[in-house]
Design a protein around this motif. Sequence first.
Motif, PDB file in Angstrom:
ATOM      1  N   PRO A  84       3.113  -5.640  -0.226  1.00  0.00           N
ATOM      2  CA  PRO A  84       3.935  -4.432  -0.098  1.00  0.00           C
ATOM      3  C   PRO A  84       3.779  -3.496  -1.287  1.00  0.00           C
ATOM      4  N   GLN A  85       3.650  -4.040  -2.492  1.00  0.00           N
ATOM      5  CA  GLN A  85       3.450  -3.181  -3.653  1.00  0.00           C
ATOM      6  C   GLN A  85       2.102  -2.473  -3.584  1.00  0.00           C
ATOM      7  N   VAL A  86       1.081  -3.190  -3.157  1.00  0.00           N
ATOM      8  CA  VAL A  86      -0.246  -2.567  -3.041  1.00  0.00           C
ATOM      9  C   VAL A  86      -0.193  -1.398  -2.061  1.00  0.00           C
ATOM     10  N   GLY A  87       0.456  -1.592  -0.927  1.00  0.00           N
ATOM     11  CA  GLY A  87       0.574  -0.512   0.041  1.00  0.00           C
ATOM     12  C   GLY A  87       1.339   0.670  -0.509  1.00  0.00           C
ATOM     13  N   ALA A  88       2.434   0.396  -1.233  1.00  0.00           N
ATOM     14  CA  ALA A  88       3.222   1.477  -1.827  1.00  0.00           C
ATOM     15  C   ALA A  88       2.410   2.233  -2.870  1.00  0.00           C
ATOM     16  N   VAL A  89       1.635   1.510  -3.667  1.00  0.00           N
ATOM     17  CA  VAL A  89       0.805   2.155  -4.684  1.00  0.00           C
ATOM     18  C   VAL A  89      -0.249   3.048  -4.039  1.00  0.00           C
ATOM     19  N   ASN A  90      -0.918   2.556  -3.014  1.00  0.00           N
ATOM     20  CA  ASN A  90      -1.945   3.368  -2.354  1.00  0.00           C
ATOM     21  C   ASN A  90      -1.358   4.660  -1.796  1.00  0.00           C
ATOM     22  N   ARG A  91      -0.177   4.576  -1.212  1.00  0.00           N
ATOM     23  CA  ARG A  91       0.470   5.793  -0.714  1.00  0.00           C
ATOM     24  C   ARG A  91       0.833   6.734  -1.856  1.00  0.00           C
ATOM     25  N   ALA A  92       1.317   6.161  -2.955  1.00  0.00           N
ATOM     26  CA  ALA A  92       1.698   6.988  -4.096  1.00  0.00           C
ATOM     27  C   ALA A  92       0.492   7.710  -4.696  1.00  0.00           C
ATOM     28  N   LEU A  93      -0.638   7.025  -4.777  1.00  0.00           N
ATOM     29  CA  LEU A  93      -1.816   7.653  -5.358  1.00  0.00           C
ATOM     30  C   LEU A  93      -2.361   8.753  -4.447  1.00  0.00           C
ATOM     31  N   ASP A  94      -2.273   8.553  -3.158  1.00  0.00           N
ATOM     32  CA  ASP A  94      -2.649   9.619  -2.223  1.00  0.00           C
ATOM     33  C   ASP A  94      -1.732  10.828  -2.397  1.00  0.00           C
ATOM     34  N   VAL A 105     -12.101  -1.841  -8.747  1.00  0.00           N
ATOM     35  CA  VAL A 105     -11.575  -2.454  -7.530  1.00  0.00           C
ATOM     36  C   VAL A 105     -10.304  -1.734  -7.074  1.00  0.00           C
ATOM     37  N   HIS A 106      -9.348  -1.612  -7.967  1.00  0.00           N
ATOM     38  CA  HIS A 106      -8.035  -1.099  -7.582  1.00  0.00           C
ATOM     39  C   HIS A 106      -8.012   0.422  -7.418  1.00  0.00           C
ATOM     40  N   VAL A 161      -9.446   6.209  -4.703  1.00  0.00           N
ATOM     41  CA  VAL A 161      -8.771   7.405  -5.196  1.00  0.00           C
ATOM     42  C   VAL A 161      -9.710   8.607  -5.131  1.00  0.00           C
ATOM     43  N   ASP A 162      -9.113   9.790  -5.173  1.00  0.00           N
ATOM     44  CA  ASP A 162      -9.873  11.039  -5.177  1.00  0.00           C
ATOM     45  C   ASP A 162     -10.290  11.351  -6.613  1.00  0.00           C
ATOM     46  N   PRO A 163     -11.581  11.244  -6.945  1.00  0.00           N
ATOM     47  CA  PRO A 163     -12.009  11.411  -8.337  1.00  0.00           C
ATOM     48  C   PRO A 163     -11.918  12.846  -8.840  1.00  0.00           C
TER      49      PRO A 163
END
Length: 378
Positions: A151-161, A194-195, A199-201
């Motif tokens: 769940p944290q990984v999913g939340a982080v991916n959304r936050a970075l987007d 990896v992590h 992301v958008d560079p």
Amino acid sequence: MRLRHPDGQVVHLAYGTNVHPAEDLPGILTQLDVYAARVRSHLDTAVLGLGLWLAAPVAAALAAEPVLRRRLRRELDVRGLEVVTLNGFPYEAFHAPVVKKAVYLPDWADPRRLRYTMDLARVLVDLLPDDAARGSISTLPLGWRDPWDSPQVGAVNRALDQLAYGLSFLDRPIRVAFEPEPGCVIENTLQATVHLSRVDPRYLGVCVDLAHLACAWEDPVTAVQRLARAGLPVVKVQVSAALSVDDPGAPALAGYVEPRFMHQTRSRGCAASFDDLDEALASGADGPWRVHYHVPLHASPEPPLEATTGVLRAGLAVLLGGPVAGCDHLEVETYTWGVLPPSQRPTGPQQLAAGMAAELAYARDTLHDLGLKTLEPR
């Protein structure tokens, strides 16, 4: 300070103000006179760069009030100070009596981290010098490693987007740099690839802290090449040195155990890993060790302790010693002056300003050795 790389790029060199405890606007303005103006005077430079740290409450206030941002910009200008980069790693209370793992909260799974970072970005848009190519914000490497679940990984991916999307609408180019640190989700450049692979560079990249790189026992050339192959830009460099010791039984090492900050300790190749120096000392693990303790760049620790300035110089060489500058935002980030062993600790603002100026001079001279030229007039 500004320097010119042989390729023509302007490279900004600043000192990180997270060494100071103020967390409101009046306190920050006082810092400008008590410390920054003195550092500029020591260096005899027309313009001094600051890697400004704004705690979350003052960042929110500035982001909400254009008049406050204009005031801060005027206060910087009249003192010959400029800001192209913000240190967005500590959220608040960075100089509390005990910080330790609290510095990693809120992490990037928590919506407060995104709000804080976007507040910083909005502030930085109005602080940037008119001729600056872009701004940067360094931030934590997602969070502490434990706990870290799906769940944290999913939340982080959304936050970075959402972060990249929000940055795309700003009036000036601002990039956010994730800073690998021992013990975190992203501890080294391999984990960064990896992590941060999705992301958008254009807006997100990596902050290479040269003390952290040393503590992870990473070779600077390999690390920078790895990031380049992954398409992750080095948005910012923390020009810092860690503590190093061949014999962990050296009595001087115990003098660096202190209650405020984490001092993650790694033996060669990270064969043994400890979350703090006192744990490492109690373990009896063999050396050599590298300790996440930012030490002054220009002054050697008490022998037989050493600083990882060799890694620092090698890192700057691979990033800035070639025909093309690999990064244009550098920040000297020795935030530990106030917790150094008493014999090395400044006794007042004048000594602290002199020490920070000496560190900046060390970094500037290292860059001169690599072919960069100071741009600012005397």
